[in-house]
Design an enzyme around this catalytic site. Structure first.
Site, PDB file in Angstrom:
ATOM      1  N   THR A 260      26.650   3.408  36.094  1.00 40.96           N
ATOM      2  CA  THR A 260      26.651   3.934  34.735  1.00 40.96           C
ATOM      3  C   THR A 260      25.250   4.405  34.380  1.00 40.96           C
ATOM      4  O   THR A 260      24.254   3.735  34.679  1.00 40.96           O
ATOM      5  CB  THR A 260      27.121   2.877  33.711  1.00 40.96           C
ATOM      6  OG1 THR A 260      28.499   2.578  33.951  1.00 40.96           O
ATOM      7  CG2 THR A 260      26.977   3.385  32.286  1.00 40.96           C
ATOM      8  N   PHE A 262      22.672   5.336  31.390  1.00 37.80           N
ATOM      9  CA  PHE A 262      22.379   5.061  29.988  1.00 37.80           C
ATOM     10  C   PHE A 262      21.254   5.989  29.527  1.00 37.80           C
ATOM     11  O   PHE A 262      20.336   6.294  30.296  1.00 37.80           O
ATOM     12  CB  PHE A 262      21.918   3.612  29.802  1.00 37.80           C
ATOM     13  CG  PHE A 262      22.952   2.583  30.172  1.00 37.80           C
ATOM     14  CD1 PHE A 262      23.726   1.964  29.194  1.00 37.80           C
ATOM     15  CD2 PHE A 262      23.155   2.216  31.493  1.00 37.80           C
ATOM     16  CE1 PHE A 262      24.681   1.018  29.532  1.00 37.80           C
ATOM     17  CE2 PHE A 262      24.107   1.267  31.840  1.00 37.80           C
ATOM     18  CZ  PHE A 262      24.870   0.669  30.858  1.00 37.80           C
TER      19      PHE A 262
END
Length: 359
Positions: A260, A262
């Protein structure tokens, strides 16, 4: 004294001596950092400069001739800089809470552990905290390697005045966690919707009878699982340790390379670090070839596009906003020229900022 202790004694004495030298050097570095902080305070300059910290770490990695890996150098100096920065005032960082979330891990990866934590109940609250001045920076997930873009973050980047001033990419390892370490009496599995989606195949094959319930965060799910033996949570190592849970099964994510990305948002901006990325939002007029014409300036000026994401304009019409990440800083001549032409061609243009790329 055992033979091995006798052999180890001089090495331990040497390590103790080196540790003392390191402590003295860290004290000298802290004093120098305090002097820098005083100058910054007098001229109202930002305490945290992500491009400067990136340059420091990259420079140390380039000069490193020790057995320490690059990741080790990064972690050690990130924490040293974080502790020195906190001598003036800890940086206030908002993220999706509570404790134990991947967003919290991303905050630590960017700013180190010596921060003032501002856990939030939603991504909207993260943006509000920074926009209102309750936090200096916010951390929000923007893209997952298996599930794609985080729509809410894209919408907030469009609708607020905050800029992107950094990014962090984390390997995401999901575990199925309960109080007991087994599924006896468990009827529900809880997690953030993204985590449920990233583990759906495993859950369907291995725990098909468990009711799946979406939560505001994996940390919140883990917190509830620690209180309720009928609940299993999907969360990572940090949440498991934070709430004293046991793993029914580790690493249940469908994609073993699950990551992921960010973004770090703030009211500030970054100077060039040498390894930067620029993000913009564009829309085009509804005419043939409009998207091709929109992207042409990047090809013309030799600017690489790292990501293109489309998002409905939410106006009840078939209009789209395009989110583009391009290689380089807005101050780079090639990027500056491409941005000027993009802005002239686009029906809507918003520069989200230039910032150091994640390692």
């Amino acid at each position: 004294m055992a033979a091995d202790d006798k052999d180890l004694a001089p090495l331990r004495a040497r390590i103790d001596s080196i540790d003392q030298q390191l402590l003295e050097l860290l004290a000298a570095r802290a004093e120098a950092a305090q002097a820098v902080g005083k100058i910054k305070h007098d001229v109202n300059a930002p305490v945290f400069r992500p491009e400067r910290e990136r340059q420091v770490i990259d420079g140390l990695i380039a000069k490193n001739k020790s057995p320490l890996a690059a990741d080790g150098i990064t972690y050690i100096w990130r924490e040293i800089m974080s502790a020195c920065r906190a001598l003036e005032a800890p940086v206030r960082v908002a993220y999706l809470g509570p404790a134990g979330t991947f967003s919290e891990q991303a905050a630590f990866a960017q700013f180190g552990q010596s921060i003032s934590k501002v856990p939030c109940s939603s991504i909207d609250e993260v943006f509000r905290a920074v926009d209102a001045g309750a936090a200096d920076f916010g951390v929000a997930p923007v893209e997952n390697s298996s599930e794609g873009a985080i729509s809410r973050t894209l919408d907030l980047l469009l609708d607020t005045d905050l800029k992107i001033t950094g990014e962090v990419a984390l390997a995401i390892k999901h575990h199925l966690l309960t109080k007991s370490g087994n599924l006896d009496g468990v009827t529900r599995v809880m997690a953030h919707p993204q985590a449920l989606a990233q583990c759906q195949r495993w859950l369907s094959s291995n725990a098909p009878k468990l009711d799946r319930q979406a939560m505001s965060s994996n940390g919140e799910a883990a917190k509830l699982a620690a209180q309720d033996p009928t609940v299993a949570a999907i969360a990572g190592d940090s949440a498991q340790q934070q709430y004293g849970l046991q793993a029914v099964q580790s690493q249940i994510q469908d994609d073993p390379h699950n990551r992921t990305r960010f973004v770090i948002v703030s009211h500030g901006s970054c100077q060039p670090s040498g390894k930067d990325q620029t993000s913009v939002i564009l829309s085009v007029n509804n005419k043939p070839g409009a998207v091709h014409q929109l992207l042409a300036p990047m090809a013309k000026h030799g600017v690489s596009m790292n990501r293109l994401e489309s998002r409905p304009a939410r106006r009840g019409t078939w209009e789209y906003f395009f989110y583009i990440d391009m290689d380089g800083h807005a101050n780079d001549p090639k990027v500056a020229a491409a941005l000027t032409e993009l802005q002239a061609e686009a029906a809507f243009f918003k520069n989200l900022g230039s910032y150091p790329r994640s390692h």
